[in-house]
Design a protein around this motif. Structure first.
Motif: not given
Length: 192
Positions: A59-61, A154-156, A184-187
């Motif tokens: 798990p990453l997010a 990953i971002g937020n 990645l959260e945004q993309v």
């Protein structure tokens, strides 16, 4: 509510009664395989944000339970200066941030949220709860197991702003949604 539903296999039985054609109605006119004892119900369920895993399933997010450390305004502010200092040290956040969170509250019975911590961080939660007026609530939130090491990738997520909501109008977002702000959260926000 459910969008367009296309079903094949309908037949519309007609019967002649008193020189007029009439529809012989039964449940199969709703759905072809429906019987008299069947029921149809539609529910609106809030979508849960999709989770992100690496190629090995790590798990990453993910979505999980967090502890929202907050204060009972009346009890906490009875000895405000000392309590703010102690909570600042335990949570490793500035006294200014805690004081800012307390602004605008006056009802002594209010829960004032301060910071979210991992449910597994029992020691930190226990220390915080030892301060007069500190209380907690369990909430569901986003957890990043890789923490800072993968943070930029990953971002937020964060609450959607009025400007973003206006820009994304018609795409299913509401004013209470969280959206991807970086990485990645945004993309992949729409997909997640």
């Amino acid at each position: 509510l459910a969008g367009n539903i296309e079903v094949e296999g309908y037949s519309l039985p007609l019967t002649m009664e008193e020189d007029k054609w009439r529809v012989f109605w039964d449940e199969s006119l709703i759905f072809p395989d429906m019987d008299a004892d069947d029921k149809v119900r539609a529910e609106v369920k809030s979508a849960e944000r999709g989770e992100i895993f690496d190629r090995n399933g790590k798990p990453l997010a993910i979505n999980d339970t967090l502890i929202y450390i907050g204060v009972h305004y009346g009890r906490f502010t009875a000895n405000k200066e000392a309590n703010v200092k102690a909570l600042s040290e335990v949570l490793d956040i500035s006294e200014e941030k805690i004081n800012k969170a307390l602004e605008g509250y006056s009802d002594p019975e209010m829960f004032v949220p301060i910071a979210k911590v991992l449910q597994s961080d029992n020691e930190l939660t226990s220390k915080a709860m030892g301060i007069e007026g500190v209380i907690h609530q369990k909430v569901t939130g986003r957890i990043y197991p890789g923490r800072e090491s993968l943070g930029n990738l990953i971002g937020n997520i964060a609450p959607i702003t009025a400007e973003e909501l206006e820009k994304l109008q018609g795409e299913g977002y509401s004013s209470t949604d969280y959206i991807g702000k970086r990485g990645l959260e945004q993309v992949f926000d729409k997909r997640l």
